[in-house]
Write a protein that holds these residues in place. Sequence first.
Motif, PDB file in Angstrom:
ATOM      1  N   GLN A 160      76.255  58.236  33.980  1.00  0.00           N
ATOM      2  CA  GLN A 160      74.822  58.510  34.059  1.00  0.00           C
ATOM      3  C   GLN A 160      74.035  57.271  34.465  1.00  0.00           C
ATOM      4  O   GLN A 160      73.012  57.377  35.145  1.00  0.00           O
ATOM      5  N   VAL A 161      74.498  56.087  34.047  1.00  0.00           N
ATOM      6  CA  VAL A 161      73.878  54.843  34.518  1.00  0.00           C
ATOM      7  C   VAL A 161      73.981  54.764  36.033  1.00  0.00           C
ATOM      8  O   VAL A 161      73.002  54.494  36.734  1.00  0.00           O
ATOM      9  N   SER A 208      71.615  57.085  37.795  1.00  0.00           N
ATOM     10  CA  SER A 208      70.208  56.993  37.410  1.00  0.00           C
ATOM     11  C   SER A 208      69.326  56.740  38.627  1.00  0.00           C
ATOM     12  O   SER A 208      69.790  56.322  39.700  1.00  0.00           O
ATOM     13  N   GLU A 209      68.028  56.960  38.462  1.00  0.00           N
ATOM     14  CA  GLU A 209      67.093  56.788  39.572  1.00  0.00           C
ATOM     15  C   GLU A 209      67.101  55.361  40.108  1.00  0.00           C
ATOM     16  O   GLU A 209      67.101  55.138  41.323  1.00  0.00           O
ATOM     17  N   TRP A 210      67.092  54.368  39.201  1.00  0.00           N
ATOM     18  CA  TRP A 210      67.060  52.983  39.679  1.00  0.00           C
ATOM     19  C   TRP A 210      68.307  52.645  40.477  1.00  0.00           C
ATOM     20  O   TRP A 210      68.235  51.980  41.505  1.00  0.00           O
ATOM     21  N   SER A 214      63.055  52.897  32.535  1.00  0.00           N
ATOM     22  CA  SER A 214      63.596  54.181  32.091  1.00  0.00           C
ATOM     23  C   SER A 214      65.102  54.090  31.879  1.00  0.00           C
ATOM     24  O   SER A 214      65.645  54.618  30.897  1.00  0.00           O
ATOM     25  N   LEU A 215      65.792  53.404  32.797  1.00  0.00           N
ATOM     26  CA  LEU A 215      67.238  53.249  32.671  1.00  0.00           C
ATOM     27  C   LEU A 215      67.583  52.445  31.420  1.00  0.00           C
ATOM     28  O   LEU A 215      68.426  52.862  30.610  1.00  0.00           O
ATOM     29  N   SER A 239      67.140  54.242  28.120  1.00  0.00           N
ATOM     30  CA  SER A 239      68.149  55.263  27.840  1.00  0.00           C
ATOM     31  C   SER A 239      69.488  54.645  27.444  1.00  0.00           C
ATOM     32  O   SER A 239      70.353  55.331  26.898  1.00  0.00           O
TER      33      SER A 239
END
Length: 431
Positions: A409-410, A413-415, A391-392, A395
């Motif tokens: 935002q990186v 991010s979730e990861w 996902s990262l 994007s």
Amino acid sequence: MPASDPHTEQSDAADYVPLGAIERLKRYRMGGYHPVDIGDILGGHYRVMHKLGFGAYSTIWLARDERTEKYVAVKVGTGYSHPLEVDVIACLQTSQTFDISIVRSVIPPVLDAFEAHGPNGKHPCYVTTPSGANLKRAKTSSHNGGFRLDVARAMAAQLAIAVTHIHEKGYVHGDVRLANMVLRLPFDINQLSLETLYRKYGEPMRIPVVGADGQPLTPAGPTDCIVPVWLGKTSDQIMLPEAKIMLIDFGEAYLPSLQSRYTSNAPPAYQPPEALWDRRTPMTFPSDIWTLACSLWDMVAWFPLFKSYFSKENDVTSEQVAILGRLPTGWWSAWGRKNDRLRRRFNKHGRPVDAVCYPDWETRFENAVQQPRRERGMMTMEPEEKDAFFSLLRSMLVFRPEGRITARQVLESEWMVQWARPEYERVLHGG
């Protein structure tokens, strides 16, 4: 940015027998490399002890500061070097959003700056802390060829912090890749005497320089070249507490608010697509995001994401289309006009006709990340982490630069939040 292209050889440059493991000898010419030898004094008080490395625009030397009796790294630029690199790094040594100690751990400060004068002109030089091997060399020198997953996560977080800080200071790095990331030394080099340093890591290895066809050497070049010393560890030897990296080489950095850049000097496999297919729109922060994504992949994988055996622009575009789909309309047409043979390997929707020749994202991840790890008994990514990582990258790897996420935002991010940054926290607290 370099004032001119050092890859263009001058007709009056001396011709040498080519040698491996060292810089290109033809670049020892007016405006090129400055000849440096072991024992030389640079900047009045930095005595050269060994060679750390080289790049297209500089050679880097391990020296002993005779005033402080500490080891330093001295980067000696060519006549084509970015004279503002020191100013860029100095600007990056302050922050309102990150702890300054974190910033200075991922972007080494400049300790001194001066000019060296020699047969090839005037050379900008700056002094910083010594480091280990760059991450590209750490991988290629490794028997296993990759980083442990916890190490890769921790390094990825540090790289994201560095790029976020650079962007928030208004700069674009311009060349974010493993060759420009170095390991911090896992020991205090100042505790080593010169004799101990040589005994442990080897004395300078000299390779005699020979003129082609028996031609005599000129003062523009050295009589011997020095093979860079290996101070780091290979990728498979690095444990989590040692996973401390620095982003270096700001010779391509620029302020997009003041300077327009339309081309990239990064290797073709790392160049953002706008550098290939949109020469009218200046590259800015999203261009770094593309190369950052390629580097995050390189940290967890054995092979580059956009692997091109021939390193040609069109081959790289084919790899990008195979993974990401059809180029935007204008770029798709331009690619077809430039190389219809390659574009006909894909249907009108951008899907490869031969999926074996051009594997998709899932296949590449299995072949370049998961399978090599399983074969070596190393940890693989669990499905939840893999989904967050994909996902990262998706994007970040958007063809149109305005569609990419920001560096901040990186980092958020979730990861990064769930996997990378927790590993970096362990590094900060001793593993």
